[in-house]
Design an enzyme around this catalytic site. Structure first.
Site, PDB file in Angstrom:
ATOM      1  N   SER A 104       0.868  -1.163   0.000  1.00 44.64           N
ATOM      2  CA  SER A 104       0.000   0.000   0.000  1.00 44.64           C
ATOM      3  C   SER A 104       0.904   1.210   0.000  1.00 44.64           C
ATOM      4  CB  SER A 104      -0.861   0.018   1.260  1.00 44.64           C
ATOM      5  OG  SER A 104      -0.040   0.277   2.366  1.00 44.64           O
ATOM      6  N   CYS A 113       0.440   7.829   2.739  1.00 46.01           N
ATOM      7  CA  CYS A 113      -0.448   8.931   3.097  1.00 46.01           C
ATOM      8  C   CYS A 113       0.353  10.153   3.500  1.00 46.01           C
ATOM      9  CB  CYS A 113      -1.409   8.514   4.188  1.00 46.01           C
ATOM     10  SG  CYS A 113      -0.628   7.833   5.644  1.00 46.01           S
ATOM     11  N   GLU A 151       4.128   9.894   4.351  1.00 44.78           N
ATOM     12  CA  GLU A 151       5.531   9.586   4.562  1.00 44.78           C
ATOM     13  C   GLU A 151       6.384  10.402   3.599  1.00 44.78           C
ATOM     14  OE1 GLU A 151       3.021   7.503   4.492  1.00 44.78           O
ATOM     15  OE2 GLU A 151       3.436   5.617   5.516  1.00 44.78           O
ATOM     16  N   HIS A 183       6.548  -1.070  13.223  1.00 48.03           N
ATOM     17  CA  HIS A 183       5.238  -0.644  12.718  1.00 48.03           C
ATOM     18  C   HIS A 183       4.231  -0.331  13.802  1.00 48.03           C
ATOM     19  CE1 HIS A 183       5.266  -0.767   8.419  1.00 48.03           C
ATOM     20  NE2 HIS A 183       5.728  -1.981   8.339  1.00 48.03           N
ATOM     21  N   GLU A 239       7.277   3.870  13.796  1.00 49.73           N
ATOM     22  CA  GLU A 239       5.974   4.524  13.659  1.00 49.73           C
ATOM     23  C   GLU A 239       5.271   4.564  15.017  1.00 49.73           C
ATOM     24  OE1 GLU A 239       4.421   1.943  10.719  1.00 49.73           O
ATOM     25  OE2 GLU A 239       5.697   2.764   9.154  1.00 49.73           O
TER      26      GLU A 239
END
Lengths: 897, 86, 313
Positions: A344, A503, A505, A536, A637
């Site tokens: 994605s 989105c 990054e 993550h 993240e």
């Protein structure tokens, strides 16, 4: 009658009263989407997300036929076989063609990446009875049950991962294809070696507790910006020739590199294979278009098919010679890359700057006019919206909310440091206003050099309430690039080429010289591997919870972290323990991640993407072997930042500064959910719903103290200074950990949708949030309902640290439509964007929607099939997102006038 | 004879497609899935001369592309260089 | 001792109260008492309490505020509902009950700011307004606290902050003409041209208001003046009144008016203050199309008439 009506504008003119802006969306009647768009959107709204076995079959067959070959060549042959065997699907009225699979919203499983799921379920699948069993993360993700998602099996359709429908007759093929990968898929191999990492048991406990959301192998590519330069500059036939030239030049030559020098030859053999595969894929579409033309009775549709056949035949071999061919070429490469891994966030990048030379020539030559270009751009939106990602329900629903984040960036600066805005970018915005689809989402790289009329155009699009464009700060982004990639040689020119991967990054890029139309244009594109893989999504509030419970997860009864057995005499001591747990988490998760990604890059090297990314082709190295120009991309993240910060503020004030309660009393209240029923019991995840129990009065005082403690977003230095300290801590701590590329980690602050499932597993928090409800969204949005001093105060709180320290920062604002209604509404929306950008805010995006409408849509999803909202870094159909996130969006503080 | 097996059937998703001639949405299963008299068979492994010995799931052997391998009857073969209609 | 202002709200990103994006400062105190008032908490100048019954968990046995109240003004008797004795509550200085409430039921309406405190907020917000924006003083009627207002306005002038005011102009001529030179943009409400009808609706006659406007126009004040009329159905939505307004505007060289649509927004607040609201169940609503007809009337007389937020600023 009407002739007697006097217009306000006339009176204003007569009185000499200026009316500043006329581009306002309310004034500008947005034309309807083109007929082709409308027809195809009608089809789109009724499509089911579908998985089929065509691609996996051909991958498997070719891969095993070539057993023993050099890995990169073997993989390139397998990928080429996939692409060249996909049944071409062309719908009537389409102009741009190609899909991931034969189905329009199609995807497919990747058993060579993950087979255990299918192997474990083989019997159940074959019996077609049991729904697939769920991993821990799967069972806490609720994929929105509306729209095109196939959440349940029906008839001859089997639901896979609660998202895709697969034909029943293909299930045996899925089972048969998966079997050979047992023990040698990326998942299995990385599990084998990850188990040898020191701290693996600890890592497993962290994953089980959902402190960390998911494994890196699940989506090893994406969250990066693609680069379309090679095929635009050369075309496939010429690339094949270049490969042959390179093979002749380097095969058998190590150069000065005793480790990777020899592998250059194999790289170029692989690149030749994949380019032939891409070319054949296009040829198949040309043939199918020819066939459809041959049976078509309608003259206009026949001509359209003939045009597609011509474009596809050219794209299959030559470099593009028109706008149509160029955008079709980018689409082909985009789909090629997303087909080689579950992924994605493969972002399109600055398409309006890349394709400007083609647009300019077609307009000058009279080949096309703006309306025809807009039609292609409208249709392009449908193509990108159809890109689906096959991942487990945990990833699809919990992380992505079903979106694949094909972000298109606008604006920023050119190679020469001037505004990069092109005439084509106005049309891209226009197409996004006419054809309202979730993808590609648009991002404006706001720079003081950006033309005001472009900003107004973009703001008038944001104002429509579609969630796009979002607004990113170009200078902050460039500063981050120079700061973070400087050690790899990033200079000012390349810094100007950055844009959004995924989105939010920030991804490094570079400019390359495109020769077209008798001139050279420096076009931007991505220049790195994934910028959104690593550790993550760490649920920061969950780690704090475990500090208060001595490392034990009270939800499951499991001891997650080693008991610290400390009593915290000071606030600083408590934060110190949190930091110790976070560092332990980073250490063990990073090691496992490194193994996973190393197995991925050696076993499953990216092929199509390694053809496209500079400087892979120049160096003769794939992305896995650091062929890209910039490689310090792997990160950490975070999730739930503001919930965490507000919790610290509450503990600091109530326990340490004012000593109203002891830390034990606080922990007790949290474990008992302040005496309220939990969301698990009530099924309602909205933060404003509370159901008391007989225990409630016992916790009344401490609950009030927690709710009324200082909250981020009110320009209150008490809590904002905690946020600042937190940012400096992570900025200094993370580089101590190195990625599989040997580069330092850094902070990425995208919650995507993980604040739903990670909030789900977290007990009540000291800010007054109840167990199971979502964390605050983004990284800088105020916790819902806690920002009482207005937007300017949030901006003040959000900018207490320099946003260019990290990859990103995320601010979601919800405005009631009335707040920007009126003749100058667009101007005022732009004013607020500019206010935040001037303070160095990295990102702001808007939901411009009435909460009451959202509540109605929740009750009657069928009546709101086309309603879209901005969730985190992306726009999605309301009916396709999970309920906890829906509740959270409804509850966000809404600003009205 | 089903729409789904016709060369003029255009894939949409796991339950339906479009007829290239009349542009109507047609179902794969159940009511309305029967093809009309304009049916032209689509290239599929199941009707290829090189596809033999299918089991009850439609999985058989493909001998049309060099080394023999398994294949499945419902797979499209319009892109296959070894495809020969029965 | 430095003069303090009594404010009941500071609203950022205020977009319908003057040019551009603004910060609206709501000062308490009002010479009028309009029956439809949307901000009735502004009538009381000093700190006082609002109570939102719909959020209160009295039925779940919550008594946190009673235990916190230093004056015993909160009781739960009879049917167990929350009871507030406003007479004793009004003397409160601490408002401990507000901090004790976990459900945001209780709100301290008014907070005191020194000139420095308010100016520091305005300087902070100055970063956000953009080129057209600034500060709008509203209320209540900001002229009630004219001493504080004037000090803040003088500071704004030095800082080159654009200032707007929303006022009834129902104060003495000296005060009015003393403050206005520091104001760049003014909304003045003209609720009715008939002095008796004005008194019926607002409690006061309109003589002072109209003569203040005339005096302002006669002075050398260089600001922009837009008249405002909250348009209340059955009170001032008739053409006869509009014609009188037009006449007045023409006489005094005024050519901008902003008709506001009536919304019964005040109802909740009236209830939270323990008052009865007269404009319930549709009373005061303006018939569809009526505002547009009034607008046409103004436009025909060459007066720029804006409806609601559709203003050119």
């Amino acid at each position: 009658m009407n002739s007697n009506v006097i217009s306000l504008e006339d009176v204003l003119k007569r009185r000499g009263i200026p009316l500043a802006d006329v581009v306002d969306a309310q004034e500008y009647k947005i034309p309807e989407a083109k007929e082709s768009t409308q027809r195809l959107m009608e089809v789109y709204y009724n499509l089911k997300a579908t998985a089929d076995m065509e691609v996996p079959y051909w991958y498997n067959r070719t891969w095993w036929e070539n057993e023993g070959d050099v890995t990169i060549v073997r993989r390139a042959k397998a990928m080429a076989a996939c692409l060249s065997h996909i049944t071409p699907t062309i719908l009537p009225y389409e102009k741009l063609v190609m899909n991931k699979t034969k189905n329009v919203r199609g995807a497919f499983p990747f058993p060579w990446v993950c087979a255990s799921f299918f192997n474990a379920q083989a019997e159940a699948l074959m019996n077609e009875v049991d729904a697939p069993a769920e991993s821990e993360a799967d069972s806490v993700s609720v994929v929105g049950n509306g729209g095109g998602n196939v959440t349940q099996s029906y008839g001859s359709v089997i639901s896979i991962a609660k998202k895709f429908g697969m034909r029943k007759e293909e299930i045996p093929v899925l089972v048969k294809t998966s079997r050979p990968w047992d023990g040698c898929s990326i998942e299995d191999l990385s599990a084998k070696y990850a188990a040898l990492t020191p701290g693996f048991d600890q890592e497993q406990r962290i994953m089980d507790a959902v402190i960390c959301m998911f494994d890196s192998w699940a989506i090893p590519q994406g969250r990066e910006v693609i680069n379309y330069y090679m095929p635009l500059e050369y075309g496939f036939d010429r690339i094949i020739e270049l490969c042959e030239e390179k093979i002749a030049e380097v095969m058998g030559e190590a150069g000065d590199d005793g480790i990777l020098g020899m592998s250059r030859g194999y790289y170029y053999v692989a690149m030749k294979e994949i380019t032939q595969g891409l070319s054949a894929w296009c040829e198949n579409y040309a043939k199918q278009a020819g066939y459809l033309a041959s049976i078509e009775t309608d003259a206009a549709l026949r001509a359209n098919y003939q045009k597609i056949a011509e474009v596809m035949a050219n794209v299959a071999h030559k470099k593009p010679a028109s706008f149509w061919e160029a955008i079709q070429m980018t689409l082909c490469c985009h789909l090629g890359v997303v087909n080689e891994d579950p992924q994605s966030g493969l972002s399109i990048g600055r398409l309006g700057q890349i394709l400007q030379p083609y647009y300019e020539k077609d307009i000058a030559d009279g080949v096309m006019d703006d309306e025809q270009i807009i039609e292609l751009l409208e249709l392009y939106r449908i193509k990108i919206s159809c890109i689906e990602c096959f991942a487990s329900a945990g990833v699809s629903g919990g992380v992505l909310s079903g979106n694949t984040f094909n972000n298109l960036s606008l604006g920023g600066q050119s190679y020469d440091g001037l505004t990069a805005v092109t005439p084509l970018e106005y049309l891209i915005v226009e197409a996004g206003m006419r054809n309202k689809t979730p993808q590609p989402t648009l991002s404006v790289l706001y720079d003081e050099k950006t033309p005001e009329d472009f900003l107004m155009k973009a703001a008038s699009c944001t104002k429509l309430g579609l969630g796009y464009p979002a607004w990113m700060n170009n200078q902050t982004g460039m500063n981050f690039m120079l700061r973070h990639y400087g050690p790899e040689g990033m200079d000012l020119h390349d810094a100007r080429a950055w844009c959004l991967g995924g989105c939010l990054e920030s991804a490094p890029g570079c400019f390359l010289p495109l020769h077209y139309n008798g001139k050279v244009t420096m076009i931007p594109g991505g220049a790195s591997p994934t910028c959104g893989t690593g550790v993550h999504f760490i649920g920061l509030p969950k780690v704090l919870e475990l500090v208060l419970t001595n490392g034990q997860d009270k939800r499951t009864g499991k001891q997650v972290y080693p008991a610290h057995n400390r009593t915290f005499a000071s606030y600083e001591e408590m934060v110190d323990q949190w930091e110790k747990y976070v560092e332990l988490t980073t250490d063990v998760v990073n090691k496992v991640n490194n193994v996973q990604m190393d197995i991925w890059r050696t076993k499953n090297p990216p092929i199509v993407n390694s053809l496209l990314k500079p400087d892979c082709f120049a160096k003769g190295r794939d992305i896995g072997m650091m062929g890209s120009r910039y490689n310090a991309t792997i990160n950490f993240e975070s999730c739930g930042t503001i919930t965490y910060i507000n919790s610290l503020a509450s503990i600091k004030k109530n326990v340490y500064d004012e000593k109203t309660f002891s830390l034990e009393e606080m922990a007790d209240a949290l474990v008992h959910n302040f005496g309220f029923e939990t969301a698990y019991q009530t099924g309602v995840f909205s933060p404003d719903v509370r159901t008391g129990t007989p225990d409630s009065p016992k916790f009344e005082k401490i609950f009030a103290a927690c709710v009324n403690a200082p909250k981020y977003g009110n320009a209150d230095a008490y809590v904002d200074s905690i946020l600042k300290d937190y940012h400096y801590y992570l900025y200094e701590m993370l580089p101590n950990y190195k990625s599989y590329y040997g580069k330092p980690l850094y902070l990425c602050q995208i919650s995507v949708s993980t604040h739903g499932p990670q909030g789900f597993v977290t007990l009540a928090t000291a800010d007054g949030r109840l167990a199971g409800t979502t964390y605050s969204d983004g990284s800088l949005s105020a916790a819902a309902g806690s920002d009482k001093n207005g937007i300017y105060a949030i901006f003040e709180s959000a900018t207490v640290y320099d946003h260019s320290m990290h990859q990103n920062a995320q601010m979601n604002l919800k405005l009631h439509p009335t707040a920007i209604r009126g003749l100058n509404g667009t101007r005022k929306l732009l004013d607020i964007v500019r206010a935040y950008m001037r303070k160095g805010g990295f990102h702001v995006q808007f939901n411009i929607v009435d909460s009451n409408e959202l509540r109605q849509a929740q009750a009657k999803p069928e009546a709101y099939r086309d309603l879209m909202v901005r969730v985190a870094g992306f726009t999605q159909y309301w009916c396709e997102i999970g309920k906890p996130i829906q509740d959270e969006v409804i509850y966000r503080t809404e600003y009205d006038a | 004879m089903k729409h789904f097996d016709c060369k003029k059937y255009i894939n949409l998703d796991c339950e339906k497609g479009i007829c290239a001639l009349c542009k109507a949405v047609v179902q794969i299963d159940g009511e309305g899935s029967e093809a009309c008299k304009g049916f032209t068979p689509a290239e599929k492994c199941g009707i290829c001369v090189h596809f033999v010995e299918p089991d009850k799931y439609g999985i058989g052997t493909c001998r049309g592309l060099g080394k023999a391998d398994w294949a499945y009857a419902s797979m499209n073969a319009c892109t296959c260089s070894g495809y020969r209609a029965e | 001792m430095a003069v303090k202002g009594h404010l009941f709200d500071i609203q950022s990103f205020s977009v319908h109260d003057g040019p551009g994006c603004r910060t609206s400062v709501f000062l308490t105190g009002c010479p009028l008492q309009c029956a439809w008032c949307a901000n009735p908490e502004s009538w009381v100048v000093s700190k006082h309490l609002m109570y939102a019954e719909n959020l209160c968990k009295w039925d779940k046995g919550c008594r946190a505020c009673r235990d916190a109240c230093p004056s015993g003004s909160i009781r739960f008797d009879g049917d167990g509902r929350h009871r507030l004795t406003r007479e004793t509550c009004l003397d409160c200085r601490t408002f401990d009950c507000v901090a004790s409430c976990p459900n945001s039921v209780l709100k301290q309406c008014v907070k005191d700011y020194t000139v420095d405190e308010l100016v520091s907020i305005l300087r902070r917000d100055f970063n956000n307004w953009g080129p057209d924006g600034g500060v709008t003083f509203t209320g209540g009627d900001p002229l009630v606290q004219h001493g504080f207002l004037l000090e803040v306005l003088e500071r704004c002038r030095v800082l080159q902050i654009h200032t707007a005011i929303e006022t009834s102009a129902c104060v003495s001529r000296d005060i009015f003409l003393g403050v206005m030179p520091y104001v760049d943009f003014a909304f003045i409400d003209v609720k009715h041209m008939d002095r008796d009808r004005h008194r019926e609706g607002t409690g006061v006659a309109n003589d002072l208001i109209l003569s203040n406007i005339a005096a302002l126009r006669a002075s050398d004040w260089g600001g922009r003046l837009v008249l405002r009329q909250p348009t209340i159905g059955g009170f001032n939505d008739d053409e006869a009144n509009a014609l009188q307004v037009i006449d007045f505007m023409n006489t005094h060289g005024l050519y901008e008016i902003n008709l506001l649509t009536f919304h019964p927004l005040g109802e909740t607040k009236w209830n939270q203050l323990g008052k009865d609201y007269a404009y319930t169940s549709g009373r005061g609503n303006v018939a569809p199309g009526a505002l547009e007809r009034l607008q046409q009337l103004y436009l025909k007389h060459n007066i720029a008439c804006y409806i609601g937020e559709n203003t050119p600023f």
